[in-house]
Design a protein around this motif. Sequence first.
Motif, PDB file in Angstrom:
ATOM      1  N   SER A  60      -4.119  -1.066  -0.195  1.00 36.75           N
ATOM      2  CA  SER A  60      -3.191  -2.014   0.419  1.00 36.75           C
ATOM      3  C   SER A  60      -3.906  -3.354   0.537  1.00 36.75           C
ATOM      4  O   SER A  60      -5.109  -3.392   0.814  1.00 36.75           O
ATOM      5  CB  SER A  60      -2.809  -1.535   1.820  1.00 36.75           C
ATOM      6  OG  SER A  60      -2.249  -2.615   2.581  1.00 36.75           O
ATOM      7  N   GLN A 118      -8.050   1.333   3.608  1.00 40.34           N
ATOM      8  CA  GLN A 118      -8.990   0.772   4.589  1.00 40.34           C
ATOM      9  C   GLN A 118     -10.411   0.738   4.043  1.00 40.34           C
ATOM     10  O   GLN A 118     -11.358   0.548   4.809  1.00 40.34           O
ATOM     11  CB  GLN A 118      -8.943   1.605   5.884  1.00 40.34           C
ATOM     12  CG  GLN A 118      -7.539   1.730   6.465  1.00 40.34           C
ATOM     13  CD  GLN A 118      -7.505   2.401   7.832  1.00 40.34           C
ATOM     14  OE1 GLN A 118      -8.507   2.889   8.329  1.00 40.34           O
ATOM     15  NE2 GLN A 118      -6.321   2.423   8.440  1.00 40.34           N
ATOM     16  N   LYS A 178      -6.440  -6.144   6.072  1.00 35.70           N
ATOM     17  CA  LYS A 178      -7.356  -5.181   5.422  1.00 35.70           C
ATOM     18  C   LYS A 178      -8.623  -5.896   4.955  1.00 35.70           C
ATOM     19  O   LYS A 178      -8.661  -7.127   4.875  1.00 35.70           O
ATOM     20  CB  LYS A 178      -6.658  -4.513   4.233  1.00 35.70           C
ATOM     21  CG  LYS A 178      -5.303  -3.931   4.543  1.00 35.70           C
ATOM     22  CD  LYS A 178      -5.362  -2.588   5.270  1.00 35.70           C
ATOM     23  CE  LYS A 178      -3.966  -2.202   5.718  1.00 35.70           C
ATOM     24  NZ  LYS A 178      -3.729  -0.810   5.962  1.00 35.70           N
ATOM     25  N   GLY A 216       0.825  -1.202   0.000  1.00 36.96           N
ATOM     26  CA  GLY A 216       0.000   0.000   0.000  1.00 36.96           C
ATOM     27  C   GLY A 216       0.862   1.257   0.000  1.00 36.96           C
ATOM     28  O   GLY A 216       0.505   2.259  -0.631  1.00 36.96           O
ATOM     29  N   LEU A 217       1.975   1.200   0.705  1.00 30.24           N
ATOM     30  CA  LEU A 217       2.881   2.348   0.736  1.00 30.24           C
ATOM     31  C   LEU A 217       3.362   2.698  -0.672  1.00 30.24           C
ATOM     32  O   LEU A 217       3.341   3.864  -1.073  1.00 30.24           O
ATOM     33  CB  LEU A 217       4.085   2.031   1.637  1.00 30.24           C
ATOM     34  CG  LEU A 217       5.164   3.099   1.721  1.00 30.24           C
ATOM     35  CD1 LEU A 217       4.632   4.353   2.397  1.00 30.24           C
ATOM     36  CD2 LEU A 217       6.384   2.577   2.480  1.00 30.24           C
ATOM     37  N   ASP A 261      -6.237   7.612  -0.457  1.00 39.69           N
ATOM     38  CA  ASP A 261      -5.657   6.506   0.299  1.00 39.69           C
ATOM     39  C   ASP A 261      -6.836   5.615   0.701  1.00 39.69           C
ATOM     40  O   ASP A 261      -7.536   5.889   1.683  1.00 39.69           O
ATOM     41  CB  ASP A 261      -4.892   7.016   1.526  1.00 39.69           C
ATOM     42  CG  ASP A 261      -4.247   5.873   2.316  1.00 39.69           C
ATOM     43  OD1 ASP A 261      -4.681   4.716   2.150  1.00 39.69           O
ATOM     44  OD2 ASP A 261      -3.331   6.153   3.112  1.00 39.69           O
TER      45      ASP A 261
END
Length: 370
Positions: free
Chosen positions: A180, A159, A185, A59-60, A156
């Motif tokens: 991510s 989540q 998740k 995810g980063l 982002d």
Amino acid sequence: MIPFLDMRAALAELRNELDEAYARVCEGANFILGPELEAFEAEFAAFCGSKHCVGVGSGLDALSLPLKARGLGPGDEVIVPSQTFIATWLAVSMIGATPVAAEVDDETFNLDPSAVRAAITPRTRAIVPVHLFGQPAPMHALAEIAARHSLFLLEDAAQAHGARLGDARCGQLGDAAAFSFYPTKNLGCLGDGGAVVTDDADLAATLRKLRNYGSTQKYVHDLVCGNTRLDELQAAFLRVKLASLDRWNERRRRVAARYDQRLRSAGSIRTPRAIEGCEHVYHLYVIRSPERDLLQAELRERGIATQIHYPIPPHLQKAYGDLGIAPGALPVAERIARESLSLPMWPHMSDDQVDRVCDAILAATDRRLP
Ligand SMILES: *Cc1c(COP(=O)(O)O)cnc(C)c1O
């Protein structure tokens, strides 16, 4: 004992299909950039209602690569929420740009558009709203701000797999979105993984290079960059799990509704606010209590595991000491960090388990807490 999260029932439900996916990849003996990734990218793009999906290693990286692809770097500012998992900020720092915090809303935990407007400077290049805990950020207002100031709007969505704002899924609410697939998740693989979705064909093409040594043709390299790919095994597992995502998100909403109903009468507890017109996917169910630490200790004594998301906001982390943001400067984020408590939440949590958590909270608030 009630754990904070138990993934075993979910994995057991899909065990045969996951085993088949593993066997299929081993038989093909193609482990990187093969047919499973291509199929998952098409399926996840369709799920999100987006034209393109590019799988990456985390995810980063899904957050940092689109910023890099758009040419952001040193001297550029990117507006990020004052309270989020620190990866949102680190993605900006990784490409040499500067994260600029805008306060979140005290009730929804999501970016406050008026704080975003106030944070804009001539160096601002992008906004990265987070759909925190699974509830969509106020994307209509943020898109308007982004359009007015020609800013790149990157969701982002780490989540918020499957969450909706009106009819649109998270992932089609900005210029691009980062997901991510970390195992916990809402859509998680059996290891690390991530993806970017976007309608922008040029951006997707650049991302395909950025994830793979600047190359889409073997031994031809157009860009200086690293390697961050979503591997074939993880893509195959994700295809299996994607088919259950909406059903499992619905189960999360049922757990949340039961918490809402049972905890309404617990005086000092604030249950999370679900915005009308949004479909919250409850990655986490986060309550607020002015006596949070005491409540957490009481629950631990009663065999209920809880967690805190997140105990130290990014601006007060040692990693961001150089920004020189003093304690007290972002009071909403700091209050949320002090008061929030995440209750056990997973799709296969039983009514009985939810009731035992609620009973313990009600007993604790009756006895020792105001
Ligand atoms: C998990 C998460 C990330 C980072 O994802 P990784 O796959 O762990 O790199 C980024 N942002 C938010 C809000 C997250 O919850």
